[in-house]
Structure formats: structure tokens, C-alpha cells
Motif scaffolding. Structure first.
Motif, PDB file in Angstrom:
ATOM      1  N   LYS A   1      15.914  28.615  32.989  1.00 16.54           N
ATOM      2  CA  LYS A   1      16.785  29.039  32.187  1.00 16.54           C
ATOM      3  C   LYS A   1      17.647  27.907  31.551  1.00 16.54           C
ATOM      4  O   LYS A   1      18.141  28.010  30.381  1.00 16.54           O
ATOM      5  CB  LYS A   1      17.747  29.833  33.068  1.00 16.54           C
ATOM      6  N   GLU A   2      18.000  26.924  32.243  1.00 12.59           N
ATOM      7  CA  GLU A   2      18.538  25.638  31.549  1.00 12.59           C
ATOM      8  C   GLU A   2      17.859  25.198  30.316  1.00 12.59           C
ATOM      9  O   GLU A   2      18.244  24.867  29.313  1.00 12.59           O
ATOM     10  CB  GLU A   2      18.666  24.600  32.569  1.00 12.59           C
ATOM     11  N   ILE A   3      16.480  25.118  30.552  1.00 12.85           N
ATOM     12  CA  ILE A   3      15.659  24.665  29.351  1.00 12.85           C
ATOM     13  C   ILE A   3      15.585  25.372  28.172  1.00 12.85           C
ATOM     14  O   ILE A   3      15.883  24.837  27.284  1.00 12.85           O
ATOM     15  CB  ILE A   3      14.235  24.296  30.016  1.00 12.85           C
ATOM     16  N   ASP A   4      15.648  26.791  28.472  1.00  7.24           N
ATOM     17  CA  ASP A   4      15.909  27.500  27.059  1.00  7.24           C
ATOM     18  C   ASP A   4      17.042  27.444  26.645  1.00  7.24           C
ATOM     19  O   ASP A   4      17.155  27.520  25.365  1.00  7.24           O
ATOM     20  CB  ASP A   4      15.467  28.773  27.715  1.00  7.24           C
ATOM     21  N   ARG A   5      17.913  27.530  27.442  1.00  2.00           N
ATOM     22  CA  ARG A   5      19.436  27.248  26.611  1.00  2.00           C
ATOM     23  C   ARG A   5      19.602  26.019  26.111  1.00  2.00           C
ATOM     24  O   ARG A   5      20.075  26.009  24.879  1.00  2.00           O
ATOM     25  CB  ARG A   5      20.441  27.370  27.924  1.00  2.00           C
ATOM     26  N   ARG A   6      19.224  25.070  26.454  1.00  2.00           N
ATOM     27  CA  ARG A   6      19.203  23.735  26.298  1.00  2.00           C
ATOM     28  C   ARG A   6      18.644  23.506  24.706  1.00  2.00           C
ATOM     29  O   ARG A   6      18.990  22.934  23.804  1.00  2.00           O
ATOM     30  CB  ARG A   6      18.975  22.602  26.987  1.00  2.00           C
ATOM     31  N   ILE A   7      17.241  23.995  24.646  1.00  2.00           N
ATOM     32  CA  ILE A   7      16.449  23.800  23.552  1.00  2.00           C
ATOM     33  C   ILE A   7      17.085  24.489  22.416  1.00  2.00           C
ATOM     34  O   ILE A   7      17.193  24.141  21.108  1.00  2.00           O
ATOM     35  CB  ILE A   7      15.193  24.318  23.865  1.00  2.00           C
ATOM     36  N   SER A   8      17.649  25.693  22.731  1.00  2.00           N
ATOM     37  CA  SER A   8      18.374  26.723  21.632  1.00  2.00           C
ATOM     38  C   SER A   8      19.526  25.733  21.210  1.00  2.00           C
ATOM     39  O   SER A   8      19.941  25.711  19.960  1.00  2.00           O
ATOM     40  CB  SER A   8      18.984  27.839  22.165  1.00  2.00           C
ATOM     41  N   GLU A   9      20.440  25.015  22.201  1.00  2.00           N
ATOM     42  CA  GLU A   9      21.695  24.374  21.695  1.00  2.00           C
ATOM     43  C   GLU A   9      20.983  23.366  20.811  1.00  2.00           C
ATOM     44  O   GLU A   9      21.833  23.138  19.836  1.00  2.00           O
ATOM     45  CB  GLU A   9      22.347  23.929  23.010  1.00  2.00           C
ATOM     46  N   LEU A  10      20.019  22.609  21.246  1.00  2.00           N
ATOM     47  CA  LEU A  10      19.626  21.421  20.507  1.00  2.00           C
ATOM     48  C   LEU A  10      19.204  21.765  19.276  1.00  2.00           C
ATOM     49  O   LEU A  10      19.231  20.950  18.163  1.00  2.00           O
ATOM     50  CB  LEU A  10      18.644  20.607  21.311  1.00  2.00           C
ATOM     51  N   GLN A  11      18.506  23.023  18.972  1.00  2.00           N
ATOM     52  CA  GLN A  11      18.167  23.489  17.759  1.00  2.00           C
ATOM     53  C   GLN A  11      19.228  23.448  16.791  1.00  2.00           C
ATOM     54  O   GLN A  11      19.253  23.053  15.519  1.00  2.00           O
ATOM     55  CB  GLN A  11      17.418  24.828  17.630  1.00  2.00           C
ATOM     56  N   LEU A  12      20.410  24.236  17.240  1.00  2.00           N
ATOM     57  CA  LEU A  12      21.599  24.189  16.101  1.00  2.00           C
ATOM     58  C   LEU A  12      22.009  22.963  16.137  1.00  2.00           C
ATOM     59  O   LEU A  12      22.620  22.805  14.968  1.00  2.00           O
ATOM     60  CB  LEU A  12      22.659  25.211  17.206  1.00  2.00           C
ATOM     61  N   GLN A  13      22.396  22.019  17.150  1.00  2.00           N
ATOM     62  CA  GLN A  13      22.715  20.796  16.776  1.00  2.00           C
ATOM     63  C   GLN A  13      22.209  20.029  15.935  1.00  2.00           C
ATOM     64  O   GLN A  13      22.707  19.199  15.002  1.00  2.00           O
ATOM     65  CB  GLN A  13      22.752  19.643  18.133  1.00  2.00           C
ATOM     66  N   ALA A  14      20.977  19.951  15.840  1.00  2.00           N
ATOM     67  CA  ALA A  14      19.860  19.460  14.806  1.00  2.00           C
ATOM     68  C   ALA A  14      20.154  19.696  13.458  1.00  2.00           C
ATOM     69  O   ALA A  14      20.174  19.112  12.675  1.00  2.00           O
ATOM     70  CB  ALA A  14      18.241  19.634  15.406  1.00  2.00           C
ATOM     71  N   ALA A  15      20.192  21.189  13.639  1.00  2.00           N
ATOM     72  CA  ALA A  15      20.301  21.948  12.067  1.00  2.00           C
ATOM     73  C   ALA A  15      21.951  21.109  11.607  1.00  2.00           C
ATOM     74  O   ALA A  15      21.913  21.028  10.316  1.00  2.00           O
ATOM     75  CB  ALA A  15      20.467  23.265  12.413  1.00  2.00           C
ATOM     76  N   ASP A  16      22.798  21.232  12.278  1.00  5.00           N
ATOM     77  CA  ASP A  16      24.156  20.520  11.885  1.00  5.00           C
ATOM     78  C   ASP A  16      24.001  19.168  11.326  1.00  5.00           C
ATOM     79  O   ASP A  16      24.475  18.754  10.432  1.00  5.00           O
ATOM     80  CB  ASP A  16      25.079  20.908  12.896  1.00  5.00           C
ATOM     81  N   THR A  17      23.112  18.341  12.221  1.00  2.00           N
ATOM     82  CA  THR A  17      23.093  17.015  12.027  1.00  2.00           C
ATOM     83  C   THR A  17      22.380  16.733  10.770  1.00  2.00           C
ATOM     84  O   THR A  17      22.476  15.720   9.765  1.00  2.00           O
ATOM     85  CB  THR A  17      22.471  16.368  13.044  1.00  2.00           C
ATOM     86  N   LEU A  18      21.093  17.697  10.677  1.00  2.00           N
ATOM     87  CA  LEU A  18      19.943  17.087   9.392  1.00  2.00           C
ATOM     88  C   LEU A  18      20.580  18.020   8.272  1.00  2.00           C
ATOM     89  O   LEU A  18      19.869  18.010   7.207  1.00  2.00           O
ATOM     90  CB  LEU A  18      18.766  17.703   9.875  1.00  2.00           C
TER      91      LEU A  18
END
Length: 291
Positions: free
Chosen positions: A210-227
């Protein structure tokens, strides 16, 4: 006749799966603030002994523990906590929440260029940009830790050999890379076969799902904002490789030990400087006799 034989085999298989799940459930300690806290007891050694339950635990970071979590650690009788996090990691993430009187054993893995690698990971986690943490980073960090974290792993084994420190918990951030190798070394020192070591390592995928799935989703959004791209355009290869473990990661640590010392046993004796007498004492204290 064949149908009955098939049903018999299926029943045996189902029973074996149920037993394995039951043992894994016993192994896992459910906490509000840490999903990967677990007992390394119960594993069988090559000579038929088993690691004692309720003596050594592995975990991820403990700064998010709830009040009830702290009480649970107290009920487990935890006497000491060894922490592999660096000073900067603790400053950014927070200090462990522990019961009163628990001894804290700092083992910050900052030797050589490990601190620099930790900084790279911290930056990636904060931005979602894992371009500097490629998929091959994962087995490489396991190889690097085998060579550059020797003093910390040796200290852990010696601290575990002191009865005053047990039951003990040791942890890093997610309870995966640094903690995974620590567990591999400890179980190997106790005589647990490598196949079992690998299975224990991969349990982090189960307990952290659950933590992995949540964190991967969060990082996808963070990466989109960064890039400055749409989330669907983010290449998730490196992120998934970092958070979802493969057996090849922990196998890389064994490969490095064998490459440099000939075997994991030789690595423990020569690389970590743990004597045969110390290993014998550790086994005597942490292993239950053959039934």
C-alpha cells in the motif's frame, strides 16, 4: 483416480500456502506508523535449528509511530534500536519515537561515498526526478554497502551479541536496502540458507504494498510538476525499480561478498572481522535447538 490424486495434491499445496501465510502473519508486527516492522524469528538454519522468535526485529523508520505503536514496542520488550539513517536523513525525516529507556545505537551509513548516494536519493524523493537513480542503481548500492558499510554491519552483530540489547530493532528509512543487507548478513551468520534470506528480503514488497503504490503515485505527480509534463508522460521505470524489490538486488550483495572474499561466511569473518568464537556465541544466543 487421477482426479482424487489431483485433489490430494491441491489440498497439500493449499495447506502449505496457508501455513506459510500464517507464519508470515506471525512475523509481521502491525503498526500505525510503520508497515515494514517484522520479526526475523522462525527461519530454519542448514543444521535444523531455528532463529528465536521475539528477539530481533527489522524495520523501516520509526519517527511516525503513534502512541499505541510506542506502547506496542514496549510490550515487545524492545531494549535497543540501531538506526542506519544519516544525520541529514534524521534532520529531514525526524527522530525515532520510542518507549522510555530504550537504548539508541546510531549507525549512520556515511562512510566513503554512501552519504553522497543518500543525498541523491533524498533529492529524487523530494522532486520525483529519478534520472540519477537508474534501475541498475539498486544492485549497485547492494554491492557498495557490502564493501563500504562493513564497520556498521560488524557493529550491529556485536551489539546483537550483548544480551542487554535484546530484543533489538534495527532500521533504515524503508527497511529495504541497508536493513535488507543487514538481515542477509545476520541470517547468513546464523546459518540460514541464502534462498530463505532472499525470501525474507522480498517480503518488504508484501508488507509495503500500500505504501509503495501510494508513494509511486505521489512521485509520478511530483515528477510531472518538476519536469513540466503530463503525469502520463513521466517515465516510471527508475521509480518502480527503486520501490519494488527484485531478488537480484540482494543477490548482488552475495555476489560482491563472494567476489571479494570467496563466500559470505568468509566475508563475515574477514571482511567484518567477526571471529569464529563470536559467531558461535551469536548462534548459541539467537538460535533455538533442534527439536
Amino acid at each position: 483416480m487421477m482426479v482424487k490424486h489431483f485433489l490430494f495434491l491441491f489440498t497439500l499445496f493449499a495447506a502449505a500456502v496457508a501455513l506459510a501465510d500464517s507464519v508470515e502473519d506471525k512475523r509481521h508486527v502491525s503498526l500505525d506508523g510503520q508497515s515494514n516492522f517484522r520479526d526475523i524469528g522462525g527461519y530454519e538454519t542448514a543444521d535444523g535449528r531455528r532463529v528465536k522468535w521475539g528477539v530481533v526485529y527489522r524495520s523501516g523508520e520509526l519517527h511516525k509511530l503513534s502512541d499505541s505503536d510506542v506502547l506496542k514496542l514496549e510490550s515487545l520488550g524492545i531494549k535497543a534500536v540501531a538506526n542506519f539513517l544519516t544525520k541529514k536523513e534524521i534532520e529531514s525525516r525526524g527522530h525515532d519515537r520510542l518507549p522510555d529507556g530504550v537504548r539508541e545505537i546510531p549507525l549512520p551509513m556515511e562512510a566513503g561515498n554512501m552519504g553522497d548516494l543518500a543525498e541523491v536519493v533524498i533529492e529524487a524523493r523530494s522532486t520525483g526526478d529519478f534520472s540519477k537513480v537508474p534501475a541498475e542503481f539498486n544492485p549497485e548500492i547492494h554491492r557498495l554497502l557490502i564493501t563500504e558499510a562493513r564497520e556498521y554491519y560488524a557493529r550491529l552483530l556485536r551489539e546483537l551479541a550483548e544480551p542487554i540489547n535484546r530484543p533489538m530493532v534495527y532500521h533504515c528509512s524503508h527497511g529495504v536496502h541497508r536493513t535488507g543487507i543487514a538481515t542477509a548478513i545476520l541470517l547468513s551468520a546464523l546459518g540460514v540458507p541464502w534462498e530463505t534470506v532472499r525470501e525474507d528480503y522480498l517480503l518488504s514488497n508484501k508488507y509495503r504494498k500500500k505504501e509503495i503504490d501510494r508513494r509511486i503515485s505521489e512521485l509520478q505527480l511530483q515528477a510531472a510538476d518538476t519536469l513540466l509534463v503530463d503525469p502520463e508522460q513521466v517515465d516510471m521505470t527508475n521509480i518502480r525499480a527503486f520501490y519494488i524489490l527484485k531478488g537480484s538486488y540482494i543477490d548482488a550483495s552475495l555476489d560482491e561478498a563472494v567476489k571479494r572474499y570467496g563466500s559470505m561466511d568468509a566475508y563475515i569473518r574477514e571482511g567484518l572481522g567477526i571471529t569464529v568464537e563470536e559467531i558461535t556465541s551469536l548462534r548459541k544466543q539467537l538460535l533455538a535447538p533442534v527439536q
